[in-house]
Design a protein around this motif. Sequence first.
Motif, mmCIF file in Angstrom:
data_model
loop_
_atom_site.group_PDB
_atom_site.id
_atom_site.type_symbol
_atom_site.label_atom_id
_atom_site.label_comp_id
_atom_site.label_asym_id
_atom_site.label_seq_id
_atom_site.Cartn_x
_atom_site.Cartn_y
_atom_site.Cartn_z
ATOM 1 N N GLU A 25 6.088 11.621 -35.256
ATOM 2 C CA GLU A 25 6.316 11.722 -33.918
ATOM 3 C C GLU A 25 7.594 12.904 -33.295
ATOM 4 O O GLU A 25 8.218 13.386 -34.430
ATOM 5 N N TYR A 26 7.265 13.652 -32.286
ATOM 6 C CA TYR A 26 8.364 15.210 -32.158
ATOM 7 C C TYR A 26 9.684 14.377 -31.164
ATOM 8 O O TYR A 26 9.523 13.761 -30.046
ATOM 9 N N VAL A 27 10.737 14.469 -32.477
ATOM 10 C CA VAL A 27 11.574 14.306 -31.795
ATOM 11 C C VAL A 27 12.651 15.744 -31.861
ATOM 12 O O VAL A 27 12.829 16.340 -32.264
ATOM 13 N N PHE A 33 19.389 18.930 -41.112
ATOM 14 C CA PHE A 33 19.939 20.048 -41.300
ATOM 15 C C PHE A 33 20.540 21.053 -40.676
ATOM 16 O O PHE A 33 22.002 21.848 -40.982
ATOM 17 N N ARG A 34 20.214 20.683 -39.278
ATOM 18 C CA ARG A 34 20.904 22.021 -38.154
ATOM 19 C C ARG A 34 21.891 21.489 -37.433
ATOM 20 O O ARG A 34 23.523 21.493 -37.276
ATOM 21 N N HIS A 35 22.148 19.299 -37.199
ATOM 22 C CA HIS A 35 23.488 19.617 -36.842
ATOM 23 C C HIS A 35 23.776 17.840 -37.759
ATOM 24 O O HIS A 35 24.752 17.372 -37.325
ATOM 25 N N LEU A 36 23.402 17.570 -38.722
ATOM 26 C CA LEU A 36 24.449 16.831 -39.752
ATOM 27 C C LEU A 36 23.989 15.859 -39.463
ATOM 28 O O LEU A 36 24.663 14.631 -39.398
ATOM 29 N N LYS A 37 23.279 15.332 -38.480
ATOM 30 C CA LYS A 37 22.907 14.256 -37.434
ATOM 31 C C LYS A 37 21.768 13.967 -37.340
ATOM 32 O O LYS A 37 21.411 15.081 -36.497
ATOM 33 N N ASN A 193 16.464 23.278 -31.035
ATOM 34 C CA ASN A 193 17.271 22.670 -31.644
ATOM 35 C C ASN A 193 16.251 22.751 -32.807
ATOM 36 O O ASN A 193 17.847 21.945 -34.256
ATOM 37 N N PHE A 194 15.497 23.197 -33.669
ATOM 38 C CA PHE A 194 14.900 23.731 -34.582
ATOM 39 C C PHE A 194 15.338 24.658 -35.353
ATOM 40 O O PHE A 194 15.019 25.745 -34.424
ATOM 41 N N ASP A 195 15.514 25.635 -36.219
ATOM 42 C CA ASP A 195 15.380 26.751 -36.937
ATOM 43 C C ASP A 195 13.782 27.225 -37.066
ATOM 44 O O ASP A 195 13.350 26.547 -36.902
ATOM 45 N N ASP A 196 14.159 28.260 -36.662
ATOM 46 C CA ASP A 196 12.673 29.498 -36.684
ATOM 47 C C ASP A 196 11.906 29.299 -38.117
ATOM 48 O O ASP A 196 12.872 29.848 -39.470
ATOM 49 N N TYR A 197 11.148 28.120 -38.763
ATOM 50 C CA TYR A 197 10.439 28.794 -39.898
ATOM 51 C C TYR A 197 8.982 28.928 -39.477
ATOM 52 O O TYR A 197 8.377 29.327 -40.479
#
Length: 220
Positions: A25-27, A33-37, A193-197
């Motif tokens: 599921e996409y959240v 590791f971006r928000h520490l939550k 809200n996600f890092d770019d990989y």
Amino acid sequence: MVNHPGLVNFLGGFQDETCVYFVMEYVCGGEFFRHLKAKENKGHIKVTDLGFAKVVGSGKRTYTLCGTPDYLAPEIILNKGHGMAVDWWAFGVFLYEMMAGFPPFYDEDVTNTYKKILSGRFGFPAHFSVNARDLIRKLLQADLSKRYGCLAGGANDIKNHPWFKGVDWIKVAKREETPPIRPVVKAADDRSNFDDYSSLGALKHDFELSMNEQAMFVGF
């Protein structure tokens, strides 16, 4: 397939010659590791990273040694066999890290991390409240007969602890509580809200799964 509101749900899977793929599921709220939550777009937590999750029957033990070193309970390191009690230990480590920014037994050398865990000795930053220290000590208890979550009161011992005073657990389960932090989400497929990989490229392996290995996941 059961859809659980508090977990990142597994939607399906497939495999090729080298990998088994999980479709989750996409959240859109971002990752740990971006928000520490981990959060949804409305701020409610979902639990993910269940790759090492294992169902162990009541009263039974498993001897699998896996997981993040900082979160391993003493009984895992000592290979004594373990059950759900290790999850309560990990919860104690989690609470500590959320408040301190680092785990209680951290060391650059993983062997030293294991030694610290087995010694049971750790300290608290000055800003930890009395109640926070008390709960964490009761969770990071090597003696299973004393570890919170393993006693007669079960999880209620933790939920009713003074550190959680004021938390309405029924509202939490229904997602009716107002979260303290809500990530900004512009659309259902928002990835901000996600890092770019994307620069990492496609995952490649220098091996192929054998027929026997492939058969292990048929119908998964």
